[in-house]
Write an enzyme that holds these catalytic residues in place. Sequence first.
Site, PDB file in Angstrom:
ATOM      1  N   HIS A 468      -1.004 -31.783  20.628  1.00 51.59           N
ATOM      2  CA  HIS A 468      -2.287 -32.421  20.940  1.00 51.59           C
ATOM      3  C   HIS A 468      -2.888 -31.806  22.211  1.00 51.59           C
ATOM      4  O   HIS A 468      -4.049 -31.368  22.227  1.00 51.59           O
ATOM      5  CB  HIS A 468      -2.064 -33.928  21.125  1.00 51.59           C
ATOM      6  CG  HIS A 468      -3.298 -34.701  21.467  1.00 51.59           C
ATOM      7  ND1 HIS A 468      -4.005 -35.436  20.541  1.00 51.59           N
ATOM      8  CD2 HIS A 468      -3.973 -34.852  22.645  1.00 51.59           C
ATOM      9  CE1 HIS A 468      -5.049 -36.005  21.123  1.00 51.59           C
ATOM     10  NE2 HIS A 468      -5.046 -35.663  22.410  1.00 51.59           N
ATOM     11  N   GLU A 469      -2.096 -31.784  23.264  1.00 50.84           N
ATOM     12  CA  GLU A 469      -2.609 -31.240  24.537  1.00 50.84           C
ATOM     13  C   GLU A 469      -2.871 -29.735  24.424  1.00 50.84           C
ATOM     14  O   GLU A 469      -3.801 -29.214  25.039  1.00 50.84           O
ATOM     15  CB  GLU A 469      -1.641 -31.539  25.690  1.00 50.84           C
ATOM     16  CG  GLU A 469      -1.397 -33.026  25.946  1.00 50.84           C
ATOM     17  CD  GLU A 469      -2.668 -33.841  26.099  1.00 50.84           C
ATOM     18  OE1 GLU A 469      -3.700 -33.285  26.552  1.00 50.84           O
ATOM     19  OE2 GLU A 469      -2.655 -35.037  25.753  1.00 50.84           O
ATOM     20  N   HIS A 472      -6.298 -29.246  23.063  1.00 50.55           N
ATOM     21  CA  HIS A 472      -7.289 -29.321  24.143  1.00 50.55           C
ATOM     22  C   HIS A 472      -7.318 -28.006  24.927  1.00 50.55           C
ATOM     23  O   HIS A 472      -8.380 -27.495  25.288  1.00 50.55           O
ATOM     24  CB  HIS A 472      -6.920 -30.445  25.125  1.00 50.55           C
ATOM     25  CG  HIS A 472      -7.315 -31.820  24.691  1.00 50.55           C
ATOM     26  ND1 HIS A 472      -8.583 -32.130  24.254  1.00 50.55           N
ATOM     27  CD2 HIS A 472      -6.617 -32.987  24.688  1.00 50.55           C
ATOM     28  CE1 HIS A 472      -8.634 -33.434  23.978  1.00 50.55           C
ATOM     29  NE2 HIS A 472      -7.465 -33.976  24.224  1.00 50.55           N
ATOM     30  N   HIS A 475      -9.191 -25.289  23.264  1.00 49.84           N
ATOM     31  CA  HIS A 475     -10.631 -25.542  23.406  1.00 49.84           C
ATOM     32  C   HIS A 475     -11.135 -24.971  24.737  1.00 49.84           C
ATOM     33  O   HIS A 475     -12.230 -24.406  24.817  1.00 49.84           O
ATOM     34  CB  HIS A 475     -10.864 -27.060  23.340  1.00 49.84           C
ATOM     35  CG  HIS A 475     -12.259 -27.467  23.018  1.00 49.84           C
ATOM     36  ND1 HIS A 475     -12.654 -28.779  22.965  1.00 49.84           N
ATOM     37  CD2 HIS A 475     -13.381 -26.744  22.748  1.00 49.84           C
ATOM     38  CE1 HIS A 475     -13.943 -28.855  22.657  1.00 49.84           C
ATOM     39  NE2 HIS A 475     -14.404 -27.630  22.529  1.00 49.84           N
TER      40      HIS A 475
END
Length: 678
Positions: A468-469, A472, A475
């Site tokens: 998940h991190e 990010h 991105h």
Amino acid sequence: MNNPLLQEFNTPYNTAPFEQIKNEHYQPAFEQAIKEARQEIDDITNNKETPTFENTIKALDFSGHRLSRISSIFFNLNSAETNDEMQKIAQEVSPILTAFSNDVSLNEELFKRVKEVYNQRESLDLTPEELMLLEKKYKGFSRNGANLSDDKKEELRKIDTELSKLSLTFGENVLAETQNYELHITNEADLKGLPEGAIEDAAQTAKDKNKEGWVFTLDFPSCIPFLTYADNRELRKEMSIAAGKKGFQNNKNNNEEIVLKIVQLRAKRAQLLGYKTHAHFVLEERMAESADKVTEFLEDFVQKAKPKATEQFNQLKEFARKKDGITELQKWDGAYYSEKLKQELFDFDEEILKPYFQLENVINGSFEIAKRLYDLHFEEVNNIEKYHKDVKTYKVTNGNGDFIAVYYADFHPRPGKRNGAWKTGYKSQWILDGENSRPHISIVCNFTKPTATKPSLLTFNEVTTLFHEFGHALHGMLANTTFPSLSGTSVSWDFVELPSQVMENWCFEQEALELFAKHYKTGEIIPNELIQKIKKASNFLEGLQTLRQISFGLLDMAWHGHSPDSYDNCDVKEFETEAFKSTQLYPDVAENCMSTAFSHIFQGGYSAGYYSYKWAEVLDADAFEYFKETGIFNKETATKFKDFVLSQGGTQKPMELYKQFRGHEPTPDALLKRAGLL
């Protein structure tokens, strides 16, 4: 004083000189950087030339560079590596930074120049990105008080200053409460049911604290296994209540008054700016667009999830009754009996997965997946300064060998580091004078530590958290925009979770798991039988999980959806109980209150935005369905996702970006199907 923060960073890739920075450097660095930033603002404001996009809007976006970098270094470390002195500095500099920010957004002459450019926008021949920046700069002024009278501007300044202090104090109190508690066990019988790794970790913690026996703390890698596996129900109860009463005790760390002050001030601020509530103010600039739409979205999910959640809760209650004669299922029983029921239904124990998820292998797996999807290459390097010895540093390049980003990763809990997991950055990306200046991205987590006999072996939940991190982080790393304020994760908060949540999907796919899920002793690839069990168990009690997450969104909207006087004589616990009424299944625990430790909305940036996790799940389920249709490593699909989502930042409206990737707007069907709620 030779202050490293006030000199050019003579470091590889212009990275932060962490090892040279001392606490005494921060205050003078902030003072000097604010002085420089003020001068830059004055130069723009007092420019005698006619306002243009270049001399006003672009100049504004590139101003305050030194201040931005110092702030990112200081406030990131105040979350990941803080101490009493840093917290004191934070309390002193936050009001000064808020005052500076207000001086910019309330600067009448500067706003006149911005407005003049904005009013000519149709005739300026600007690119779509330039138009978006212009619109955001204009709204940044108009939505933050530029049109207010002088007395109301003064009121706004006071509110913003107080809010900046309250938010910091809230977080300091939660951290203090987390670190003040420990469960010290000296009787080995009280460890019954706990996995070997959790016991070994607790023994090491006790040793570090010069104590005999075993010590469990409220750090997630310590308390979650305890609540999931410990047979001693009374000790589970003690741990659960301790975790649930952070900021809700009769001590100096109590956050009840702070919660009420924050929501009242946010509501006053919103009304001062002409909005009905803080939620109305926030949501105007989100994909959701309105408080009514968010409330409708959340309540619709309650309707869809509650029947299934209630059925699953009753199943769990009956299981606990039959197994151990439990007449009333309590919150400290939830994780314990869920795990036991999962083992019975799926012949599946989460602990048998851990040997396949050695941290280093999972990290390398995330890198291999990023390589196959986006042609990124990660090389661990030792020439970049770190703020703590545990931090790992990487140079990121593409297939042509071009430098893409610096990546910091900080994986284990320690004193001075807040709980949870998050992505942040020490430098954003931008293009200036033909040079593409690349970003410095960081993720911070609190994963199971290595022990004397074992490396760091992750739970499956920790594996998905890392992915998940990392989503990010991608991105941020793949950002490719001209202007820093539109770069990377500078997007609507209900869109920012799409890249992170979509990345979690690879953790459930055999083709991906086989790249990194290898037994730490034998090197054996995770058996297909276990992968199938992971997939089957992925929807286990999903109705309960969905209802729980929706309840947090409803609580957030309740706190931020009222006028200021609604909070007069308000009791925090009673208010929260009312907000949870439609989603509550477990009996209430009188000693506990979530709001007083709800850092996402009272310390982070998620006020009136917690719904965005579920909102982004709709996007991510729909997006990953596309990957599944074309192949989870399909280069064409991955390139579209990179080009239209990951690299674009906030240069276009989120739904437009999504439609360019997917070809249509998302529907909740894929999520409901994935969650087993259809």
